[in-house]
Write an enzyme that holds these catalytic residues in place. Structure first.
Site, PDB file in Angstrom:
ATOM      1  N   THR A   1       0.851  -1.192   0.000  1.00 21.32           N
ATOM      2  CA  THR A   1       0.000   0.000   0.000  1.00 21.32           C
ATOM      3  C   THR A   1       0.883   1.238   0.000  1.00 21.32           C
ATOM      4  O   THR A   1       1.968   1.217   0.564  1.00 21.32           O
ATOM      5  CB  THR A   1      -0.870  -0.031   1.280  1.00 21.32           C
ATOM      6  OG1 THR A   1      -1.861  -1.028   1.104  1.00 21.32           O
ATOM      7  CG2 THR A   1      -1.539   1.300   1.564  1.00 21.32           C
TER       8      THR A   1
ATOM      9  N   LYS B   1      -2.333  -4.342   8.326  1.00 24.92           N
ATOM     10  CA  LYS B   1      -3.591  -5.093   8.301  1.00 24.92           C
ATOM     11  C   LYS B   1      -4.752  -4.151   8.585  1.00 24.92           C
ATOM     12  O   LYS B   1      -4.918  -3.650   9.702  1.00 24.92           O
ATOM     13  CB  LYS B   1      -3.567  -6.203   9.347  1.00 24.92           C
ATOM     14  CG  LYS B   1      -2.343  -7.105   9.273  1.00 24.92           C
ATOM     15  CD  LYS B   1      -2.572  -8.295   8.363  1.00 24.92           C
ATOM     16  CE  LYS B   1      -1.274  -9.045   8.063  1.00 24.92           C
ATOM     17  NZ  LYS B   1      -0.466  -9.431   9.209  1.00 24.92           N
ATOM     18  N   GLY B   2      -5.555  -3.944   7.562  1.00 25.01           N
ATOM     19  CA  GLY B   2      -6.609  -2.948   7.648  1.00 25.01           C
ATOM     20  C   GLY B   2      -7.551  -3.127   8.814  1.00 25.01           C
ATOM     21  O   GLY B   2      -7.942  -2.156   9.469  1.00 25.01           O
TER      22      GLY B   2
ATOM     23  N   THR C   1      -0.368   1.938   7.149  1.00 28.03           N
ATOM     24  CA  THR C   1      -0.332   0.746   6.299  1.00 28.03           C
ATOM     25  C   THR C   1      -0.230  -0.492   7.181  1.00 28.03           C
ATOM     26  O   THR C   1       0.265  -0.426   8.301  1.00 28.03           O
ATOM     27  CB  THR C   1       0.851   0.807   5.306  1.00 28.03           C
ATOM     28  OG1 THR C   1       0.979  -0.476   4.670  1.00 28.03           O
ATOM     29  CG2 THR C   1       2.165   1.133   5.985  1.00 28.03           C
TER      30      THR C   1
ATOM     31  N   ASP D   1      -8.722  -0.135   5.845  1.00 26.58           N
ATOM     32  CA  ASP D   1      -8.519   1.096   6.612  1.00 26.58           C
ATOM     33  C   ASP D   1      -8.187   2.305   5.746  1.00 26.58           C
ATOM     34  O   ASP D   1      -8.441   3.445   6.128  1.00 26.58           O
ATOM     35  CB  ASP D   1      -7.352   0.889   7.582  1.00 26.58           C
ATOM     36  CG  ASP D   1      -6.066   0.556   6.817  1.00 26.58           C
ATOM     37  OD1 ASP D   1      -6.052  -0.480   6.121  1.00 26.58           O
ATOM     38  OD2 ASP D   1      -5.098   1.339   6.892  1.00 26.58           O
TER      39      ASP D   1
END
Ligand code: ASP
Length: 313
Positions: free
Chosen positions: A183, A235-236, A233, A214
């Protein structure tokens, strides 16, 4: 006080053994994008313009998980998302579920500037992009052979947790020592303390169709106010639970913490280890890049001559 800029190309389980063919192109891209941002700040562009420009460059680079290079859903499709926010005005724009828009971040900016809303997704966002004349292409343009391979690997390994009600503790699946992460995001502050943040992503590899992370959620993956600008950035689901980006600002606002202290606290205390990283700048021209993952692709520069391009701690 001077200008400052920081950008990231994703945080995660990046092994020290990452092969040069996967490391070098990303380092080169970070260097190039940092230069684009620095030149723009020197040319007195607004931080909002700077973060949009830098994120567009990162989106156009297939080595990152955004724009061309976005990771694939469980059905092998792409659903890109992005968010941009201006610190002083708190104006913001976000988009999700994009399949044909070349630069999701620019659509987020148009949503911010040309609609009474903040967040558009899926068909409505795509339709709006066309109405506004944004560049669109066939979906296949975004799908790289590496990401087809990553999806295959993720499915075979069957190691992705789809239990979104539980904290994501397990490792992200990796391909040849490379993970799905990547990301992109950028934060910038100018000499007058104007701040902006932008983040763009393809999300998580093998994600459910329709999953929103996220990145486009104001206060989770992206946030800016008159004190700081933050792009996260990782794990959303963990970042949303931790309200990561807003909590950095809140600790500065309500507890008087410095940017570095606030970012360190959030990364250490608000998100499980191995789950998140962020880049942030403050109105005073301070800069921090904190992560609790193995590494984070990142680059930063300040007016007083400091420059950094790094992956690991
Ligand atoms: N935060 C992004 C997401 O969960 C992924 C990443 O940062 O790599 O969609």
């Amino acid at each position: 006080m001077g200008w400052a800029i920081a950008l990231h190309g994703g945080a995660g389980d990046i092994p020290l053994s990452l092969p040069p063919e996967r490391r070098q192109p990303r380092e080169a891209a970070l260097r190039h994008c940092l230069q684009v941002g620095v030149d723009s700040l020197k040319a007195q562009k607004s931080p909002l313009d700077v973060v949009e420009l830098v994120v567009r460059e990162l989106e156009n680079n297939p080595h990152f998980n955004a724009g061309r290079g976005s990771v694939l859903t469980t059905e092998g499709t792409i659903e890109m998302e992005a968010c941009i926010m201006d610190g002083k005005t708190k104006k913001c724009g976000a988009v999700s579920g994009l399949t044909t828009v070349v630069n999701a971040i620019s659509l987020a900016r148009v949503v911010m500037e040309k609609t009474p809303h903040i967040y558009l997704a899926f068909d409505g966002a795509e339709k709006f992009a066309r109405e506004q004349g944004l560049e669109t292409v066939e979906s296949s343009h975004f799908i790289t052979p590496e990401n087809i391979e990553r999806l295959k690997h993720a499915k075979e390994a069957n190691r992705v947790q789809i239990d979104y009600t539980q904290p994501v503790e397990k490792e992200t699946p990796t391909v040849d020592g490379d993970s799905q992460i990547g990301t992109v995001g950028c934060v910038a502050v100018d000499n007058d303390g104007n701040l902006a943040a932008a983040t763009s992503t393809g999300g998580l590899v093998n994600k459910m169709v329709g999953r929103i992370g996220d990145t486009p959620i104001i206060g989770a993956g992206t946030y800016a106010n008159n004190l700081c600008a933050v792009s996260a950035t990782g794990k959303g689901e963990a970042i949303i639970r931790g309200t990561v980006a807003r909590d950095v600002a809140a600790l500065m606002e309500f507890k008087g913490l410095s940017l570095k202290e606030a970012a360190a606290y959030v990364v250490e205390e608000c998100v499980p280890r191995g789950n998140a990283g962020l880049v942030a700048v403050s109105a005073k021209g301070e800069l921090t890049m904190a992560f609790n993952t193995t590494g984070m692709f990142r680059a930063a520069a300040t007016e007083d001559g400091y420059t950094e391009i790094a992956i690991w701690p």
